[in-house]
Design a protein around this motif. Sequence first.
Motif, PDB file in Angstrom:
ATOM      1  N   LYS A 127       0.822  -1.207   0.000  1.00 18.98           N
ATOM      2  CA  LYS A 127       0.000   0.000   0.000  1.00 18.98           C
ATOM      3  C   LYS A 127       0.861   1.264   0.000  1.00 18.98           C
ATOM      4  CE  LYS A 127      -3.829   2.130   2.385  1.00 18.98           C
ATOM      5  NZ  LYS A 127      -4.724   2.106   3.518  1.00 18.98           N
ATOM      6  N   ASP A 128       0.552   2.175  -0.903  1.00 14.42           N
ATOM      7  CA  ASP A 128       1.245   3.466  -1.024  1.00 14.42           C
ATOM      8  C   ASP A 128       2.751   3.309  -1.235  1.00 14.42           C
ATOM      9  OD1 ASP A 128      -1.191   4.792  -0.583  1.00 14.42           O
ATOM     10  OD2 ASP A 128      -0.877   4.749   1.591  1.00 14.42           O
ATOM     11  N   CYS A 129       3.159   2.173  -1.818  1.00 12.05           N
ATOM     12  CA  CYS A 129       4.595   1.935  -1.968  1.00 12.05           C
ATOM     13  C   CYS A 129       4.910   1.396  -3.365  1.00 12.05           C
ATOM     14  CB  CYS A 129       5.071   0.977  -0.881  1.00 12.05           C
ATOM     15  SG  CYS A 129       6.842   0.833  -0.767  1.00 12.05           S
ATOM     16  N   ILE A 130       4.589   0.144  -3.615  1.00  6.25           N
ATOM     17  CA  ILE A 130       4.937  -0.486  -4.880  1.00  6.25           C
ATOM     18  C   ILE A 130       3.885  -1.538  -5.226  1.00  6.25           C
ATOM     19  CG2 ILE A 130       6.462  -2.144  -3.741  1.00  6.25           C
ATOM     20  CD1 ILE A 130       8.244  -2.107  -6.244  1.00  6.25           C
ATOM     21  N   SER A 131       3.572  -1.610  -6.504  1.00  7.98           N
ATOM     22  CA  SER A 131       2.581  -2.598  -6.937  1.00  7.98           C
ATOM     23  C   SER A 131       3.232  -3.969  -7.064  1.00  7.98           C
ATOM     24  CB  SER A 131       1.988  -2.192  -8.293  1.00  7.98           C
ATOM     25  OG  SER A 131       2.959  -2.353  -9.314  1.00  7.98           O
ATOM     26  N   SER A 132       2.394  -4.971  -7.026  1.00  8.82           N
ATOM     27  CA  SER A 132       2.860  -6.346  -7.176  1.00  8.82           C
ATOM     28  C   SER A 132       3.590  -6.535  -8.510  1.00  8.82           C
ATOM     29  CB  SER A 132       1.667  -7.297  -7.082  1.00  8.82           C
ATOM     30  OG  SER A 132       2.061  -8.609  -7.363  1.00  8.82           O
ATOM     31  N   ASP A 133       3.003  -5.986  -9.585  1.00  8.01           N
ATOM     32  CA  ASP A 133       3.621  -6.122 -10.915  1.00  8.01           C
ATOM     33  C   ASP A 133       4.992  -5.468 -10.975  1.00  8.01           C
ATOM     34  OD1 ASP A 133       1.443  -7.534 -11.863  1.00  8.01           O
ATOM     35  OD2 ASP A 133       0.463  -5.753 -12.720  1.00  8.01           O
ATOM     36  N   MET A 134       5.102  -4.260 -10.415  1.00 10.73           N
ATOM     37  CA  MET A 134       6.380  -3.535 -10.423  1.00 10.73           C
ATOM     38  C   MET A 134       7.408  -4.295  -9.583  1.00 10.73           C
ATOM     39  SD  MET A 134       8.107  -0.541 -11.163  1.00 10.73           S
ATOM     40  CE  MET A 134       6.852   0.632 -11.518  1.00 10.73           C
ATOM     41  N   LYS A 135       6.997  -4.762  -8.432  1.00  9.12           N
ATOM     42  CA  LYS A 135       7.906  -5.508  -7.555  1.00  9.12           C
ATOM     43  C   LYS A 135       8.418  -6.754  -8.269  1.00  9.12           C
ATOM     44  CE  LYS A 135       6.408  -6.181  -3.317  1.00  9.12           C
ATOM     45  NZ  LYS A 135       5.835  -6.805  -2.088  1.00  9.12           N
ATOM     46  N   PHE A 136       7.501  -7.477  -8.893  1.00 11.62           N
ATOM     47  CA  PHE A 136       7.865  -8.710  -9.598  1.00 11.62           C
ATOM     48  C   PHE A 136       8.800  -8.407 -10.766  1.00 11.62           C
ATOM     49  CE2 PHE A 136       7.243 -12.526 -12.146  1.00 11.62           C
ATOM     50  CZ  PHE A 136       7.255 -13.512 -11.176  1.00 11.62           C
ATOM     51  N   GLN A 137       8.500  -7.349 -11.507  1.00 11.72           N
ATOM     52  CA  GLN A 137       9.318  -6.967 -12.665  1.00 11.72           C
ATOM     53  C   GLN A 137      10.732  -6.547 -12.248  1.00 11.72           C
ATOM     54  OE1 GLN A 137       7.652  -3.659 -14.832  1.00 11.72           O
ATOM     55  NE2 GLN A 137       9.088  -3.860 -16.513  1.00 11.72           N
ATOM     56  N   MET A 171      22.599  -3.544  -6.512  1.00 11.09           N
ATOM     57  CA  MET A 171      22.877  -2.122  -6.324  1.00 11.09           C
ATOM     58  C   MET A 171      22.390  -1.314  -7.521  1.00 11.09           C
ATOM     59  SD  MET A 171      25.266  -1.087  -3.682  1.00 11.09           S
ATOM     60  CE  MET A 171      26.630  -0.297  -4.469  1.00 11.09           C
ATOM     61  N   GLU A 172      22.659  -1.806  -8.736  1.00  5.56           N
ATOM     62  CA  GLU A 172      22.217  -1.110  -9.947  1.00  5.56           C
ATOM     63  C   GLU A 172      20.699  -1.015  -9.984  1.00  5.56           C
ATOM     64  OE1 GLU A 172      23.926  -3.224 -13.242  1.00  5.56           O
ATOM     65  OE2 GLU A 172      25.977  -2.760 -12.608  1.00  5.56           O
ATOM     66  N   SER A 173      20.027  -2.079  -9.611  1.00  9.02           N
ATOM     67  CA  SER A 173      18.569  -2.092  -9.592  1.00  9.02           C
ATOM     68  C   SER A 173      18.028  -1.043  -8.625  1.00  9.02           C
ATOM     69  CB  SER A 173      18.079  -3.486  -9.197  1.00  9.02           C
ATOM     70  OG  SER A 173      16.689  -3.499  -9.055  1.00  9.02           O
ATOM     71  N   TYR A 186      12.301  -7.246  -9.168  1.00  9.08           N
ATOM     72  CA  TYR A 186      13.050  -8.130  -8.282  1.00  9.08           C
ATOM     73  C   TYR A 186      13.099  -9.599  -8.696  1.00  9.08           C
ATOM     74  CZ  TYR A 186      13.437  -4.233  -5.079  1.00  9.08           C
ATOM     75  OH  TYR A 186      13.740  -3.032  -4.521  1.00  9.08           O
ATOM     76  N   ARG A 187      12.144 -10.069  -9.461  1.00  2.00           N
ATOM     77  CA  ARG A 187      12.150 -11.497  -9.804  1.00  2.00           C
ATOM     78  C   ARG A 187      13.383 -11.900 -10.614  1.00  2.00           C
ATOM     79  NH1 ARG A 187       9.799 -16.197  -7.823  1.00  2.00           N
ATOM     80  NH2 ARG A 187      11.010 -17.681  -8.986  1.00  2.00           N
ATOM     81  N   PRO A 188      13.794 -11.118 -11.637  1.00  2.00           N
ATOM     82  CA  PRO A 188      15.015 -11.504 -12.368  1.00  2.00           C
ATOM     83  C   PRO A 188      16.240 -11.565 -11.457  1.00  2.00           C
ATOM     84  CG  PRO A 188      13.798  -9.860 -13.608  1.00  2.00           C
ATOM     85  CD  PRO A 188      13.152  -9.950 -12.257  1.00  2.00           C
ATOM     86  N   LEU A 189      16.322 -10.630 -10.528  1.00  2.00           N
ATOM     87  CA  LEU A 189      17.438 -10.616  -9.586  1.00  2.00           C
ATOM     88  C   LEU A 189      17.370 -11.827  -8.653  1.00  2.00           C
ATOM     89  CD1 LEU A 189      19.910  -9.093  -8.538  1.00  2.00           C
ATOM     90  CD2 LEU A 189      18.370  -7.778  -7.089  1.00  2.00           C
ATOM     91  N   MET A 190      16.176 -12.146  -8.192  1.00  2.00           N
ATOM     92  CA  MET A 190      15.975 -13.310  -7.324  1.00  2.00           C
ATOM     93  C   MET A 190      16.361 -14.592  -8.070  1.00  2.00           C
ATOM     94  SD  MET A 190      14.865 -14.339  -4.298  1.00  2.00           S
ATOM     95  CE  MET A 190      13.959 -12.918  -3.756  1.00  2.00           C
ATOM     96  N   ASP A 191      15.933 -14.700  -9.322  1.00  2.00           N
ATOM     97  CA  ASP A 191      16.268 -15.880 -10.120  1.00  2.00           C
ATOM     98  C   ASP A 191      17.782 -16.007 -10.298  1.00  2.00           C
ATOM     99  OD1 ASP A 191      13.617 -16.594 -10.372  1.00  2.00           O
ATOM    100  OD2 ASP A 191      13.379 -15.668 -12.358  1.00  2.00           O
ATOM    101  N   ARG A 192      18.431 -14.877 -10.561  1.00  2.00           N
ATOM    102  CA  ARG A 192      19.892 -14.910 -10.729  1.00  2.00           C
ATOM    103  C   ARG A 192      20.572 -15.318  -9.421  1.00  2.00           C
ATOM    104  NH1 ARG A 192      24.142 -10.189 -12.504  1.00  2.00           N
ATOM    105  NH2 ARG A 192      25.897 -11.628 -12.642  1.00  2.00           N
TER     106      ARG A 192
END
Length: 161
Positions: free
Chosen positions: A21-31, A130-132, A33-39
Motif C-alpha cells: 500500500k502506497d509503496c509499490i505494486s505487485s507487478d512492479m515488484k515482480f518486474q 545495487m544497480e537495480s 526483483y524477480r530476475p534478480l531473485m532468479d539470478r
Amino acid sequence: MFNGMFVGVQPGDKTGWEDEKDCISSDMKFQLYRPLMDRLINEVCVSMNAINLSFVEFVILKALVSFKSSSCSDVTTGLKKFMHVHMDTILRALNVHYQSLGMNKEEIAHRTGNVILMMSSIFAVGMECMESHQKIQFFDLWQLDDLLIKLIQRGGGTTTF
C-alpha cells in the motif's frame, strides 16, 4: 529480504509479491526483483548446493565477502592492510579445518578454490542489486529505506580479487 520480509521463490508462489500500500505494486515488484531473485538462486544458491557447501565454509565465505567488500570501500590504507591480514587468517583457518577433516592437499586446494570462486558470483549479483536500487531511486519508482539509500551511495565501487 534486507528488511526481514520474505518472498516465495517457487514458480507461481505469490507469497511476499503482493502490492504494498502506497509503496509499490505487485507487478512492479515482480518486474524489478524477480530476475534478480532468479539470478541469485541460479548463480549463488544452486552453486552452493552443487559444491555441497558446509556450514563452516558458509561462515568463512560470509566473512571473506564482508572483509573484501569493506576493503573496497573508502577506508584508509592501514585499515585495508588490516582487513587483508585478517582475510589471510580466515583462509588459513579454513585450511586447518580441512586438514582436521583429513583432506589431502589437492582436496584442500579444490575446496578452497570453490569457496573463493563463490565470491565472484556473490559480488556480481550484489552489483546487479545495487544497480537495480539505483534505478529505483533515480526514476523515483518507489521510496527506498533510508539505510538502503546510504548503503547504495556508499557502495558502487568495483571489487577486484
